[in-house]
Design a protein around this motif. Sequence first.
Motif, short mmCIF file in Angstrom:
data_model
loop_
_atom_site.label_atom_id
_atom_site.label_comp_id
_atom_site.label_asym_id
_atom_site.label_seq_id
_atom_site.Cartn_x
_atom_site.Cartn_y
_atom_site.Cartn_z
N VAL A 191 51.34 53.67 57.44
CA VAL A 191 50.72 52.37 57.68
C VAL A 191 49.21 52.58 57.69
CG1 VAL A 191 50.39 50.47 59.28
CG2 VAL A 191 52.66 51.46 59.00
N SER A 192 48.51 51.87 56.82
CA SER A 192 47.06 51.99 56.73
C SER A 192 46.40 50.68 57.12
CB SER A 192 46.64 52.37 55.31
OG SER A 192 46.88 51.28 54.42
N GLU A 193 45.08 50.71 57.24
CA GLU A 193 44.34 49.48 57.53
C GLU A 193 44.60 48.43 56.46
OE1 GLU A 193 40.48 51.36 59.87
OE2 GLU A 193 40.44 51.12 57.70
N ALA A 194 44.76 48.88 55.21
CA ALA A 194 45.01 47.94 54.12
C ALA A 194 46.33 47.19 54.32
CB ALA A 194 45.03 48.68 52.79
N ASP A 195 47.30 47.86 54.96
CA ASP A 195 48.58 47.20 55.23
C ASP A 195 48.46 46.17 56.34
OD1 ASP A 195 50.07 48.79 53.37
OD2 ASP A 195 50.03 50.43 54.81
N LEU A 196 47.48 46.35 57.20
CA LEU A 196 47.31 45.45 58.35
C LEU A 196 46.44 44.23 58.05
CD1 LEU A 196 46.68 48.14 61.13
CD2 LEU A 196 48.86 47.10 60.49
N LEU A 197 45.49 44.39 57.13
CA LEU A 197 44.50 43.34 56.88
C LEU A 197 45.09 42.00 56.41
CD1 LEU A 197 41.47 45.28 55.38
CD2 LEU A 197 41.59 44.06 57.57
N PRO A 198 46.17 41.97 55.64
CA PRO A 198 46.71 40.66 55.25
C PRO A 198 47.03 39.75 56.43
CG PRO A 198 47.67 42.36 53.86
CD PRO A 198 46.88 43.07 54.94
N LYS A 199 47.35 40.35 57.57
CA LYS A 199 47.63 39.54 58.77
C LYS A 199 46.43 38.66 59.11
CE LYS A 199 50.67 40.22 61.44
NZ LYS A 199 52.03 39.62 61.55
N GLU A 200 45.24 39.23 59.01
CA GLU A 200 44.02 38.48 59.30
C GLU A 200 43.62 37.60 58.12
OE1 GLU A 200 40.69 37.06 61.34
OE2 GLU A 200 42.52 38.05 62.00
N GLU A 201 43.76 38.13 56.92
CA GLU A 201 43.34 37.40 55.73
C GLU A 201 44.07 36.06 55.59
OE1 GLU A 201 43.31 37.92 50.84
OE2 GLU A 201 44.01 39.55 52.12
N PHE A 202 45.37 36.07 55.85
CA PHE A 202 46.17 34.87 55.67
C PHE A 202 46.48 34.14 56.97
CE2 PHE A 202 47.30 37.55 51.98
CZ PHE A 202 46.95 36.68 50.95
N ARG A 203 45.75 34.50 58.03
CA ARG A 203 46.05 33.96 59.37
C ARG A 203 45.94 32.44 59.42
NH1 ARG A 203 42.61 33.07 63.60
NH2 ARG A 203 40.94 34.20 62.53
N GLN B 260 50.66 33.01 45.87
CA GLN B 260 51.93 33.49 46.40
C GLN B 260 52.64 34.40 45.40
OE1 GLN B 260 54.43 30.30 47.86
NE2 GLN B 260 52.69 29.24 48.81
N MET B 261 52.62 34.03 44.13
CA MET B 261 53.29 34.82 43.11
C MET B 261 52.57 36.15 42.86
SD MET B 261 55.94 33.15 42.29
CE MET B 261 56.43 34.05 40.81
N GLN B 262 51.23 36.12 42.93
CA GLN B 262 50.44 37.31 42.63
C GLN B 262 50.40 38.30 43.79
OE1 GLN B 262 46.64 35.61 41.51
NE2 GLN B 262 47.19 35.58 39.33
N ARG B 263 50.61 37.80 44.99
CA ARG B 263 50.43 38.68 46.16
C ARG B 263 51.63 38.61 47.11
NH1 ARG B 263 44.59 38.19 48.66
NH2 ARG B 263 45.36 40.12 49.59
N LEU B 264 52.78 38.74 46.53
CA LEU B 264 54.00 38.68 47.32
C LEU B 264 54.03 39.76 48.39
CD1 LEU B 264 56.72 37.94 44.59
CD2 LEU B 264 55.97 36.42 46.45
N SER B 265 53.62 40.97 48.02
CA SER B 265 53.65 42.09 48.97
C SER B 265 52.71 41.85 50.14
CB SER B 265 53.29 43.39 48.25
OG SER B 265 53.24 44.47 49.17
N ASP B 266 51.49 41.39 49.85
CA ASP B 266 50.52 41.14 50.91
C ASP B 266 50.98 40.01 51.84
OD1 ASP B 266 48.83 43.13 50.08
OD2 ASP B 266 47.54 41.80 48.90
N LEU B 267 51.58 38.99 51.25
CA LEU B 267 52.07 37.89 52.07
C LEU B 267 53.22 38.33 52.97
CD1 LEU B 267 51.90 35.02 49.45
CD2 LEU B 267 50.64 35.11 51.61
N ALA B 268 54.05 39.23 52.45
CA ALA B 268 55.12 39.77 53.28
C ALA B 268 54.55 40.55 54.45
CB ALA B 268 56.04 40.66 52.44
N LYS B 269 53.49 41.31 54.19
CA LYS B 269 52.88 42.10 55.26
C LYS B 269 52.14 41.21 56.25
CE LYS B 269 52.74 46.45 52.78
NZ LYS B 269 51.98 47.63 52.33
N ALA B 270 51.67 40.08 55.78
CA ALA B 270 50.99 39.14 56.70
C ALA B 270 51.96 38.64 57.76
CB ALA B 270 50.40 37.97 55.92
N GLY B 271 53.25 38.59 57.41
CA GLY B 271 54.24 38.14 58.36
C GLY B 271 54.97 39.27 59.06
N ALA B 272 54.58 40.52 58.78
CA ALA B 272 55.26 41.68 59.36
C ALA B 272 54.79 41.94 60.79
CB ALA B 272 55.01 42.91 58.50
#
Length: 220
Positions: A53-65, A74-86
Motif C-alpha cells: 500500500v503506497s501513498e498513491a493508493d491512498l490519495l484517491p480517497k481525498e481526490e474523489f471525496r 468513471q470508465m478511465q479510472r475504475l481502479s482509482d475509484l475503487a480505491k476511493a471507496g476502500a
Amino acid sequence: MHGTPHIVSDVMTHTVASIGRRANFKEIVQLMEQWRVSALPVLEGEGRVIGVVSEADLLPKEEFRDSDPDRRTQMQRLSDLAKAGAVTAEELMTAPAVTVPANATLAQAARIMAHAKVKRLPVTDDVGLLEGVVSRGDLLKVFLRDDEDIAEEVRREVVSYLFRAPLSPMRVQVQDGVVTLAGRVRDTSLVPVAARLVRAIEGVVDVEFEVTGPSEHQER
C-alpha cells in the motif's frame, strides 16, 4: 575480474513497518506518518509479502471525496475509484507486490525500481518472506565511497590487467567519483574496454581518459 559487488542485503533497512490485510485506512496513514515512509508492505501468515500500500493508493480517497465523476472519468479510472471507496489494506494494496531478492545486485534492484516506477521495494527471501526494504536512497549509498578506494580498485582490477606494460606509468586519479586515467599505452583500442570496466566499479560517477598511443618511432 572485479571484486564482489554489493547486494541488496548490504544496504537495505532491516527493521520494517508492515501491515496485515485487515489494517484499516486510518491505521495505514498513521503508520506511514509514524515511520515517515511512503509505502508499506502487506503481510500474511509468517510474513509473506502479498502486496504493497503506497501513498498513491491512498490519495484517491481525498481526490474523489467531494466530487461526482462523470461517466468518462468513471470508465478511465475504475481502479482509482475503487480505491476511493476502500477501507482496508486488502482493498487498497497493489498486488502482487513488486519485490527484490536480498541477494540481488544494486544494479538489478535499480532496474526493477525503474521498470515498476516505485521508490521502495520489499526485500524477500527464497519463499517470499519479508527481510527488509530497500529505497532509492539506499541504492545511491555506493556513491559515498571514498575516492582513494575507487582508485585502488581501478588500479588493481582494470589497469593491471589491460595495461600491464604501458609506455609510461598509467596514472589513476579520482575526484568526486570521476576517474581519470592518464598515460601512454601500447594499444589504444583497449580504452573503450577500460571505460566499460571502470564504469562497472561501484561508486564511479564517470571516467575520463588522457591516454595516447606509441609514437611512430616507438612503433618501429
